[in-house]
Design a protein around this motif. Sequence first.
Motif, PDB file in Angstrom:
ATOM      1  N   UNK A 322       0.863  -1.175   0.000  1.00 35.85           N
ATOM      2  CA  UNK A 322       0.000   0.000   0.000  1.00 35.85           C
ATOM      3  C   UNK A 322       0.898   1.223   0.000  1.00 35.85           C
ATOM      4  N   UNK A 323       0.662   2.131  -0.940  1.00 32.47           N
ATOM      5  CA  UNK A 323       1.447   3.355  -1.072  1.00 32.47           C
ATOM      6  C   UNK A 323       0.545   4.561  -0.827  1.00 32.47           C
ATOM      7  N   UNK A 324       1.021   5.511  -0.022  1.00 32.62           N
ATOM      8  CA  UNK A 324       0.243   6.708   0.296  1.00 32.62           C
ATOM      9  C   UNK A 324       1.095   7.955   0.115  1.00 32.62           C
ATOM     10  N   UNK A 325       0.440   9.048  -0.256  1.00 33.10           N
ATOM     11  CA  UNK A 325       1.128  10.314  -0.463  1.00 33.10           C
ATOM     12  C   UNK A 325       0.104  11.439  -0.466  1.00 33.10           C
ATOM     13  N   UNK A 326       0.594  12.671  -0.342  1.00 30.06           N
ATOM     14  CA  UNK A 326      -0.257  13.850  -0.488  1.00 30.06           C
ATOM     15  C   UNK A 326      -0.172  14.275  -1.948  1.00 30.06           C
ATOM     16  N   UNK A 327      -1.282  14.175  -2.688  1.00 23.80           N
ATOM     17  CA  UNK A 327      -1.189  14.364  -4.140  1.00 23.80           C
ATOM     18  C   UNK A 327      -1.368  15.811  -4.586  1.00 23.80           C
ATOM     19  N   UNK A 328      -0.827  16.089  -5.735  1.00 19.73           N
ATOM     20  CA  UNK A 328      -1.316  17.184  -6.557  1.00 19.73           C
ATOM     21  C   UNK A 328      -2.438  16.552  -7.380  1.00 19.73           C
ATOM     22  N   UNK A 329      -3.682  16.910  -7.097  1.00 21.79           N
ATOM     23  CA  UNK A 329      -4.810  16.168  -7.664  1.00 21.79           C
ATOM     24  C   UNK A 329      -4.820  16.189  -9.194  1.00 21.79           C
ATOM     25  N   UNK A 330      -4.472  17.312  -9.784  1.00 26.53           N
ATOM     26  CA  UNK A 330      -4.478  17.377 -11.248  1.00 26.53           C
ATOM     27  C   UNK A 330      -3.357  16.513 -11.829  1.00 26.53           C
ATOM     28  N   UNK A 331      -2.160  16.659 -11.301  1.00 29.69           N
ATOM     29  CA  UNK A 331      -1.008  15.963 -11.867  1.00 29.69           C
ATOM     30  C   UNK A 331      -0.995  14.475 -11.538  1.00 29.69           C
ATOM     31  N   UNK A 332      -1.322  14.136 -10.300  1.00 29.04           N
ATOM     32  CA  UNK A 332      -1.148  12.759  -9.839  1.00 29.04           C
ATOM     33  C   UNK A 332      -2.385  11.894  -9.994  1.00 29.04           C
ATOM     34  N   UNK A 333      -3.554  12.511 -10.099  1.00 23.77           N
ATOM     35  CA  UNK A 333      -4.803  11.741 -10.098  1.00 23.77           C
ATOM     36  C   UNK A 333      -5.593  11.957 -11.392  1.00 23.77           C
ATOM     37  N   UNK A 334      -6.033  13.196 -11.627  1.00 26.50           N
ATOM     38  CA  UNK A 334      -6.970  13.444 -12.727  1.00 26.50           C
ATOM     39  C   UNK A 334      -6.323  13.201 -14.086  1.00 26.50           C
ATOM     40  N   UNK A 335      -5.159  13.813 -14.327  1.00 28.31           N
ATOM     41  CA  UNK A 335      -4.524  13.696 -15.646  1.00 28.31           C
ATOM     42  C   UNK A 335      -4.193  12.250 -16.024  1.00 28.31           C
ATOM     43  N   UNK A 336      -3.518  11.463 -15.161  1.00 25.81           N
ATOM     44  CA  UNK A 336      -3.200  10.091 -15.562  1.00 25.81           C
ATOM     45  C   UNK A 336      -4.429   9.214 -15.739  1.00 25.81           C
ATOM     46  N   UNK A 337      -5.483   9.443 -14.965  1.00 25.03           N
ATOM     47  CA  UNK A 337      -6.682   8.620 -15.121  1.00 25.03           C
ATOM     48  C   UNK A 337      -7.459   9.005 -16.386  1.00 25.03           C
ATOM     49  N   UNK A 338      -7.515  10.293 -16.699  1.00 27.65           N
ATOM     50  CA  UNK A 338      -8.139  10.692 -17.966  1.00 27.65           C
ATOM     51  C   UNK A 338      -7.362  10.120 -19.143  1.00 27.65           C
ATOM     52  N   UNK A 339      -6.035  10.139 -19.032  1.00 31.89           N
ATOM     53  CA  UNK A 339      -5.204   9.580 -20.099  1.00 31.89           C
ATOM     54  C   UNK A 339      -5.457   8.091 -20.267  1.00 31.89           C
ATOM     55  N   UNK A 340      -5.785   7.415 -19.161  1.00 30.52           N
ATOM     56  CA  UNK A 340      -6.091   5.985 -19.216  1.00 30.52           C
ATOM     57  C   UNK A 340      -7.517   5.710 -19.675  1.00 30.52           C
ATOM     58  N   UNK A 341      -8.267   6.766 -19.998  1.00 31.93           N
ATOM     59  CA  UNK A 341      -9.609   6.591 -20.535  1.00 31.93           C
ATOM     60  C   UNK A 341     -10.714   6.580 -19.499  1.00 31.93           C
ATOM     61  N   UNK A 342     -10.407   6.983 -18.282  1.00 35.82           N
ATOM     62  CA  UNK A 342     -11.423   6.977 -17.227  1.00 35.82           C
ATOM     63  C   UNK A 342     -12.270   8.247 -17.296  1.00 35.82           C
TER      64      UNK A 342
END
Length: 355
Positions: A322-342
């Motif tokens: 299990x990996x945890x961190x304080x994200x930059x929501x746009x860079x670490x969450x939204x952008x990569x998931x949109x790129x993956x087609x989510x």
Amino acid sequence: MEAYPIKLSYHVRSYAFGDRRIPELLGKRGVPGGVVAETWEISDYRETTGRVLNGPYAGRTLHDLVEEFPDELVGKGWRGPHFPILCKFLDASRMLPVHLHAGDETAKRKYGEPNGKTEAWHILWAAEGATVLAGVREGVSREELREAFLARDYDAVMVRRGIESGDTVYVPGGVLHSFGPDTLVFEVQQTSDLGVSVMPEDLYGRPLGEEEWRANIEAALEELEPDPRPVPNPGLPLEEGDNRRVLCCAGPHFALERWTLAAAHREPPHPRRCLTLSNVGGGEVALEHAGGTEVLGRAESCLLPASIGAVRVVPEGEASLVACYVPDLQRDVIAPLREAGRSDEEIRGLGEVGL
């Protein structure tokens, strides 16, 4: 700062809802006898702040390092009163009290604390039919809540949902909740220990007086956020193949990923954020970095400083972390998931992502 994977001493809580699943199922060593309800793996909460067990900083506390090396340890530009997240293993062999934690605004206004406590539960093991209570039913009045709490009829006013291993439940501050029995979780949260229960016993199972119980109920009603109704979520894959990375939840305070590794994984440098790793699999994991190698045993956790650079994570057989961190929501969450087609709807389901 000398950057390397930092192992910390852990703090134990022997609350009445726990048993022995942390040593028996996870394989954690060195725990005391009797009930082990929680082990605080990465903590900088007051007297529970971890003490470094390895390397050049052995013997120093996490709080010492946070104060001396905020940029190198936590991330470039970060400032705060304590390490921002707290990670723990939690054994709900019995039902947890029905309770809530203050949100940020309430924590500052009512308690004079720097932050409240939003948390997430990642389900490591759950018996068939296991459930969580999270959030209150739509349209329930304050008086109906009070009556249900006094009658101990929580299902009359709360939302109950089934859970399975691998699910994650993101719980904002102010949301009434409980889970157990027969559940083992990894919890990540803001660094806080604020909480108020609506049950007539304390966390150690000792009965409360009538006046104290009723006062707690009124305090909980005052702090309650009625709208969020958390839903267990299996997460969204970031990487598939021999190695699988699933983004399980995300919000402004933390993100949590589950890694299943059959081959070596290269974690790139993250100068703006650190990373915590907890080994929840059956074997050891080697962490190779520029300064050497550290081994993470079963049910051990460590902190990878922001300045450590790239780290090669090498499993012994198949590893689960299990990996945890304080994200930059746009860079670490939204952008990569949109790129993956989510879709944005899928991404919103992870927690509080600002969409």
